[in-house]
Design a protein around this motif. Structure first.
Motif, PDB file in Angstrom:
ATOM      1  N   GLY A 105       0.866  -0.970  -0.089  1.00 41.48           N
ATOM      2  CA  GLY A 105      -0.123   0.099  -0.008  1.00 41.48           C
ATOM      3  C   GLY A 105       0.906   1.168   0.138  1.00 41.48           C
ATOM      4  N   ALA A 106       1.950   1.275   0.752  1.00 39.88           N
ATOM      5  CA  ALA A 106       2.888   2.571   0.914  1.00 39.88           C
ATOM      6  C   ALA A 106       3.490   2.736  -0.461  1.00 39.88           C
ATOM      7  CB  ALA A 106       3.838   2.086   1.893  1.00 39.88           C
ATOM      8  N   ILE A 107       3.748   1.703  -1.311  1.00 40.43           N
ATOM      9  CA  ILE A 107       4.538   1.857  -2.490  1.00 40.43           C
ATOM     10  C   ILE A 107       3.314   2.369  -3.605  1.00 40.43           C
ATOM     11  CG2 ILE A 107       5.572   0.644  -4.558  1.00 40.43           C
ATOM     12  CD1 ILE A 107       6.756  -1.218  -2.383  1.00 40.43           C
ATOM     13  N   THR A 108       2.217   1.770  -3.438  1.00 37.60           N
ATOM     14  CA  THR A 108       0.980   2.141  -4.400  1.00 37.60           C
ATOM     15  C   THR A 108       0.582   3.708  -4.297  1.00 37.60           C
ATOM     16  OG1 THR A 108       0.213  -0.149  -4.411  1.00 37.60           O
ATOM     17  CG2 THR A 108      -1.491   1.684  -4.950  1.00 37.60           C
ATOM     18  N   LEU A 109       0.782   4.251  -3.040  1.00 38.08           N
ATOM     19  CA  LEU A 109       0.205   5.445  -2.563  1.00 38.08           C
ATOM     20  C   LEU A 109       1.339   6.445  -2.753  1.00 38.08           C
ATOM     21  CD1 LEU A 109      -2.324   4.795   0.255  1.00 38.08           C
ATOM     22  CD2 LEU A 109      -2.960   5.069  -2.110  1.00 38.08           C
ATOM     23  N   PHE A 110       2.493   6.039  -2.263  1.00 37.17           N
ATOM     24  CA  PHE A 110       3.453   7.206  -2.245  1.00 37.17           C
ATOM     25  C   PHE A 110       4.961   6.533  -2.827  1.00 37.17           C
ATOM     26  CE2 PHE A 110       0.910   7.285   1.308  1.00 37.17           C
ATOM     27  CZ  PHE A 110       0.537   8.664   1.717  1.00 37.17           C
ATOM     28  N   ILE A 170       2.518   8.115   6.175  1.00 36.39           N
ATOM     29  CA  ILE A 170       2.470   7.052   5.193  1.00 36.39           C
ATOM     30  C   ILE A 170       1.769   5.865   5.781  1.00 36.39           C
ATOM     31  CG2 ILE A 170       3.683   5.374   3.796  1.00 36.39           C
ATOM     32  CD1 ILE A 170       5.656   7.661   3.319  1.00 36.39           C
ATOM     33  N   ALA A 171       2.213   5.584   7.025  1.00 36.53           N
ATOM     34  CA  ALA A 171       1.759   4.178   7.708  1.00 36.53           C
ATOM     35  C   ALA A 171       0.245   4.557   8.057  1.00 36.53           C
ATOM     36  CB  ALA A 171       2.321   4.120   8.972  1.00 36.53           C
ATOM     37  N   MET A 172      -0.059   5.709   8.541  1.00 34.57           N
ATOM     38  CA  MET A 172      -1.622   5.981   9.065  1.00 34.57           C
ATOM     39  C   MET A 172      -2.422   5.934   7.550  1.00 34.57           C
ATOM     40  SD  MET A 172      -1.595   5.632  12.030  1.00 34.57           S
ATOM     41  CE  MET A 172      -0.097   4.759  12.042  1.00 34.57           C
ATOM     42  N   SER A 173      -1.732   6.634   6.626  1.00 36.16           N
ATOM     43  CA  SER A 173      -2.552   6.757   5.162  1.00 36.16           C
ATOM     44  C   SER A 173      -2.890   5.477   4.749  1.00 36.16           C
ATOM     45  CB  SER A 173      -1.770   7.552   4.203  1.00 36.16           C
ATOM     46  OG  SER A 173      -1.691   8.668   4.663  1.00 36.16           O
ATOM     47  N   VAL A 174      -1.969   4.437   4.757  1.00 29.60           N
ATOM     48  CA  VAL A 174      -2.116   3.049   4.434  1.00 29.60           C
ATOM     49  C   VAL A 174      -3.230   2.348   5.347  1.00 29.60           C
ATOM     50  CG1 VAL A 174      -1.158   0.653   4.110  1.00 29.60           C
ATOM     51  CG2 VAL A 174       0.145   2.724   3.400  1.00 29.60           C
TER      52      VAL A 174
END
Length: 379
Positions: free
Chosen positions: A95-100, A229-233
């Motif tokens: 998720g972190a790679i997909t989003l950021f 990033i962690a909280m966004s995922v």
């Protein structure tokens, strides 16, 4: 199934109904129990990739649609807890790679995870830093064009068998949660300290990073941005934990109804007992309320609501606690059969338990909700 009328709710569109039908057809072929969790997770991820279903968890266009994630987890969990796990971890672990992530990192990591040929993991928790992310002790020290990572992570799903890890570490730009950064680390760089065995087996491990050198190109986001990033995922995936719990609760209600209508007691179906009818009514209300909370939170996120922490926490809290109640009722009304190892009710009670803990325990969700209510009313 006959009880899928929620698919007609205004939260969902024709594309979601078509996707749900694809997942249902796939899930109907799955066994509920697997003897070897590691091998089964690999096989399930590959099968999900071949069926094209992992594209919802690891989208090519970078848009994570939470309603599709929830539908997949709801349906898969109803049939197989490990299939739900395999699907969810491919999304959470990337998720972190997909989003950021950078375009280079996306091209390197995501295709294999999307195909199910590489397993992904999300390495946030530590021995002394679970819900309290600010207490993270793993360090990331800059060394020219590299970072050197040292520390331990624990309770890491897919730990020990993943080929791709998103790792969070303290890079020191600021105190507390503001001084964390996020990195992609290949599986061979992670040392397995121990494999962790749980009531409902799935791949889980404690891992160490011993001076692991990570190129700056493998950093995700800017230094110090790790907590955001962690909280966004988690803001994306927390509702989906509720969806998995919802699927387990649906399975429990199925078991309860089947038992009540086929088992006879004192010359009449068990269903004729008032307390059994009360248990079924409570379970049905729990399922319906969970579905409303889960798909409302997913819809809000998909509509572009910046933060749905309150709604996602409500969905996760209610659905996981409700699933536990439904599973317990199903086991209770199976009598002795409800505690026989490997029976359907016993398996369900083991599968449900962990959901009340991971991605924020129920007590933490209550804190999030209470603070959100205070802030809403103050504002």
């Amino acid at each position: 199934m006959a009880d899928r009328d929620f698919l007609r709710w205004p939260f969902l569109e024709d594309a979601h109904r078509d996707f749900a039908a694809r997942v249902e057809a796939f899930a109907a072929t799955l066994p509920a129990h697997h003897d070897d969790a590691d091998a089964a997770t690999r096989d399930l991820a590959r099968a999900l990739g071949e069926a094209g279903l992992l594209a919802a968890a690891v989208p090519e266009d970078g848009r994570l649609e939470v309603r599709k994630l929830c539908l997949a987890r709801d349906i898969l969990a109803r049939h197989s807890g490990l299939a739900d796990f395999a699907f969810a971890m491919q999304g959470l672990g990337t998720g972190a790679i997909t989003l950021f992530g950078s375009d280079e990192l996306k091209a390197r990591v995501l295709p294999g995870v999307r195909a199910g040929t590489t397993l992904a993991a999300f390495a946030l928790s530590e021995p002394e830093a679970g819900s309290d992310v600010a207490a993270m002790a793993t360090t990331a020290t800059r060394d020219g064009e590299h970072w050197v990572l040292d520390g331990e992570k624990t309770w890491i799903s897919n730990g020990g068998i993943a080929g791709s890890y998103v790792v969070f570490a303290r890079s020191g730009e600021a105190p507390g949660a503001r001084g964390l950064s996020c990195f992609w680390v290949p599986g061979e760089a992670m040392r397995v300290v121990e494999r962790i065995h749980t009531a409902a087996p799935h791949p889980l491990a404690r891992l160490a990073l011993d001076g692991v050198r990570v190129p700056d190109a493998h950093r995700i986001g800017v230094p110090g941005d790790g907590f955001r990033i962690a909280m966004s995922v988690l803001d994306v995936f927390r509702s989906t934990v509720g969806a998995a719990a919802l699927g387990f609760a649906r399975r429990g209600l199925d078991l309860l109804l089947k038992r009540a209508t086929t088992r006879r007691l004192f010359g009449a179906p068990l269903f004729e007992q008032g307390q059994v009818q009360a248990a079924i009514a409570d379970a049905a209300m729990d399922v319906e309320a969970s579905a409303l909370l889960v798909y409302r939170a997913a819809w809000l996120k998909d509509q572009g609501t910046p933060r749905v922490s309150r709604e996602a926490s409500m969905a996760k809290l209610h659905a996981t606690e409700a699933a536990f109640r439904v599973a317990d009722a199903a086991a209770q009304f199976h009598g002795g059969l409800g505690v026989v190892a490997g029976s359907a009710p016993e398996l369900l009670t083991r599968e449900v338990r962990a959901l009340r803990v991971y991605e924020g325990a129920s007590e933490i969700q209550r804190v999030v909700i209470a603070r959100a209510e205070r802030d809403r009313r103050a504002g």
